[in-house]
Design a protein around this motif. Structure first.
Motif, PDB file in Angstrom:
ATOM      1  N   MET A  46       4.883   1.319   0.002  1.00 46.70           N
ATOM      2  CA  MET A  46       5.082   2.736  -0.572  1.00 46.70           C
ATOM      3  C   MET A  46       5.896   3.412   0.183  1.00 46.70           C
ATOM      4  SD  MET A  46       2.211   5.108  -1.715  1.00 46.70           S
ATOM      5  CE  MET A  46       1.695   5.658  -0.193  1.00 46.70           C
ATOM      6  N   PHE A  47       5.922   3.544   1.561  1.00 47.17           N
ATOM      7  CA  PHE A  47       6.722   4.342   2.340  1.00 47.17           C
ATOM      8  C   PHE A  47       7.870   3.919   2.173  1.00 47.17           C
ATOM      9  CE2 PHE A  47       3.078   5.985   5.304  1.00 47.17           C
ATOM     10  CZ  PHE A  47       2.415   6.803   4.257  1.00 47.17           C
ATOM     11  N   GLY A  48       8.530   2.789   2.191  1.00 47.82           N
ATOM     12  CA  GLY A  48       9.671   2.417   2.118  1.00 47.82           C
ATOM     13  C   GLY A  48      10.486   2.525   0.793  1.00 47.82           C
ATOM     14  N   GLY A  49       9.646   2.725  -0.197  1.00 45.44           N
ATOM     15  CA  GLY A  49      10.119   2.900  -1.640  1.00 45.44           C
ATOM     16  C   GLY A  49      10.349   4.370  -1.566  1.00 45.44           C
ATOM     17  N   LEU A  50       9.571   5.235  -0.794  1.00 41.14           N
ATOM     18  CA  LEU A  50       9.620   6.715  -1.164  1.00 41.14           C
ATOM     19  C   LEU A  50      10.709   7.240  -0.144  1.00 41.14           C
ATOM     20  CD1 LEU A  50       6.000   7.812  -0.580  1.00 41.14           C
ATOM     21  CD2 LEU A  50       7.250   8.075  -2.675  1.00 41.14           C
ATOM     22  N   LEU A  51      11.285   6.370   0.802  1.00 39.10           N
ATOM     23  CA  LEU A  51      12.252   6.608   1.521  1.00 39.10           C
ATOM     24  C   LEU A  51      13.489   6.459   0.782  1.00 39.10           C
ATOM     25  CD1 LEU A  51      11.525   5.298   5.267  1.00 39.10           C
ATOM     26  CD2 LEU A  51      12.112   7.703   4.710  1.00 39.10           C
ATOM     27  N   ARG A  52      13.598   5.606  -0.173  1.00 43.18           N
ATOM     28  CA  ARG A  52      14.865   5.363  -0.722  1.00 43.18           C
ATOM     29  C   ARG A  52      15.092   5.970  -2.157  1.00 43.18           C
ATOM     30  NH1 ARG A  52      13.115   0.405   1.165  1.00 43.18           N
ATOM     31  NH2 ARG A  52      12.193  -0.092  -0.959  1.00 43.18           N
ATOM     32  N   ASP A  53      13.900   6.703  -2.589  1.00 47.93           N
ATOM     33  CA  ASP A  53      13.826   7.432  -3.696  1.00 47.93           C
ATOM     34  C   ASP A  53      14.361   8.892  -3.687  1.00 47.93           C
ATOM     35  OD1 ASP A  53      12.915   8.865  -6.063  1.00 47.93           O
ATOM     36  OD2 ASP A  53      11.389   7.541  -6.228  1.00 47.93           O
ATOM     37  N   THR A 104       4.672  17.707  -1.243  1.00 45.56           N
ATOM     38  CA  THR A 104       5.991  18.155  -1.471  1.00 45.56           C
ATOM     39  C   THR A 104       6.517  17.090  -2.358  1.00 45.56           C
ATOM     40  OG1 THR A 104       6.416  16.553   0.307  1.00 45.56           O
ATOM     41  CG2 THR A 104       6.196  18.758   0.941  1.00 45.56           C
ATOM     42  N   THR A 105       5.941  16.397  -2.902  1.00 50.77           N
ATOM     43  CA  THR A 105       6.381  15.230  -3.872  1.00 50.77           C
ATOM     44  C   THR A 105       5.292  14.981  -5.077  1.00 50.77           C
ATOM     45  OG1 THR A 105       7.365  14.085  -1.990  1.00 50.77           O
ATOM     46  CG2 THR A 105       7.474  12.885  -4.212  1.00 50.77           C
ATOM     47  N   ASP A 106       5.938  14.820  -6.515  1.00 55.91           N
ATOM     48  CA  ASP A 106       5.114  14.519  -7.489  1.00 55.91           C
ATOM     49  C   ASP A 106       4.344  13.396  -7.214  1.00 55.91           C
ATOM     50  OD1 ASP A 106       4.191  14.433 -10.075  1.00 55.91           O
ATOM     51  OD2 ASP A 106       5.734  13.717 -10.930  1.00 55.91           O
ATOM     52  N   GLY A 107       3.046  13.394  -7.783  1.00 56.45           N
ATOM     53  CA  GLY A 107       2.184  12.480  -7.457  1.00 56.45           C
ATOM     54  C   GLY A 107       2.530  11.174  -8.082  1.00 56.45           C
ATOM     55  N   ALA A 108       3.279  11.159  -9.278  1.00 56.65           N
ATOM     56  CA  ALA A 108       3.791  10.022 -10.106  1.00 56.65           C
ATOM     57  C   ALA A 108       4.724   9.272  -9.375  1.00 56.65           C
ATOM     58  CB  ALA A 108       4.224  10.708 -11.375  1.00 56.65           C
ATOM     59  N   HIS A 113       5.541   3.778  -6.448  1.00 59.02           N
ATOM     60  CA  HIS A 113       5.891   3.099  -5.312  1.00 59.02           C
ATOM     61  C   HIS A 113       4.687   2.421  -4.760  1.00 59.02           C
ATOM     62  CE1 HIS A 113      10.045   4.264  -5.066  1.00 59.02           C
ATOM     63  NE2 HIS A 113       9.726   5.365  -5.254  1.00 59.02           N
ATOM     64  N   TRP A 114       3.648   2.394  -5.212  1.00 61.75           N
ATOM     65  CA  TRP A 114       2.337   1.619  -4.828  1.00 61.75           C
ATOM     66  C   TRP A 114       2.312   0.184  -5.469  1.00 61.75           C
ATOM     67  CZ3 TRP A 114      -0.985   1.931  -0.862  1.00 61.75           C
ATOM     68  CH2 TRP A 114      -2.118   1.184  -1.195  1.00 61.75           C
ATOM     69  N   HIS A 115       2.147  -0.770  -4.598  1.00 63.91           N
ATOM     70  CA  HIS A 115       2.262  -2.002  -5.028  1.00 63.91           C
ATOM     71  C   HIS A 115       0.640  -2.924  -5.104  1.00 63.91           C
ATOM     72  CE1 HIS A 115       6.515  -2.391  -5.279  1.00 63.91           C
ATOM     73  NE2 HIS A 115       6.650  -1.659  -4.092  1.00 63.91           N
ATOM     74  N   GLY A 116      -0.194  -2.096  -4.808  1.00 65.66           N
ATOM     75  CA  GLY A 116      -1.637  -2.793  -4.781  1.00 65.66           C
ATOM     76  C   GLY A 116      -2.361  -2.396  -5.887  1.00 65.66           C
ATOM     77  N   ASP A 117      -3.751  -2.558  -5.626  1.00 62.97           N
ATOM     78  CA  ASP A 117      -4.452  -2.243  -6.573  1.00 62.97           C
ATOM     79  C   ASP A 117      -4.414  -0.442  -6.951  1.00 62.97           C
ATOM     80  OD1 ASP A 117      -6.651  -1.937  -8.692  1.00 62.97           O
ATOM     81  OD2 ASP A 117      -8.302  -2.066  -7.081  1.00 62.97           O
TER      82      ASP A 117
END
Length: 140
Positions: A46-53, A104-108, A113-117
């Motif tokens: 998730m953190f990796g996806g947030l870094l690229r967003d 600092t970021t929208d919850g959506a 970026h979450w890949h789990g349950d």
């Protein structure tokens, strides 16, 4: 056979970790046992996806970057091979970073970026969203 204190503690923690995993499986909580085991890897993804967003502000990306480096680093305050306790410092750093990201970021964006349950993420978000008075703040 006389073991050093650290070895005895390690064996006790290992036994507790095994018992918890077995109990979760026996009581039919296989999904929960799996999600607990995958929590840190899912946070790293998730953190990796947030870094690229591009929707994530720069200051949040800096916090995410530092937290990602901490999670990926083999050097920890408590070594990761120590069951349960070894993941504790990673969990604390991830929770602090996630708390800052939520402010600092929208919850959506975070949920995307979450890949789990999804239920696991919601539990994590509720835990890191507590305000100073002790009541849960609304999850974005």
């Amino acid at each position: 056979m006389d073991l050093p204190l650290w070895a005895e503690i390690l064996l006790i923690l290992l036994a507790i970790w095994i018992v918890v995993a077995v109990v979760l499986v026996i009581v039919g909580r296989v999904l929960l046992a799996r999600e607990l085991a995958l929590l840190v890897p899912n946070l790293v993804r998730m953190f990796g996806g947030l870094l690229r967003d591009p929707r994530v502000p720069l200051r949040a990306k800096i916090v995410v970057g530092i937290a990602s480096l901490w999670l990926a680093s083999p050097i920890d305050l408590i070594p990761d091979f120590v069951p349960i306790a070894g993941q504790l410092d990673d969990a604390i750093i991830a929770a602090l970073a996630l708390r800052f990201i939520l402010r600092t970021t929208d919850g959506a964006v975070v949920r995307q970026h979450w890949h789990g349950d999804p239920a696991t993420l919601e539990r994590v978000l509720r835990m890191v969203s507590w305000n100073r008075r002790g009541s849960p703040r609304a999850v974005p």
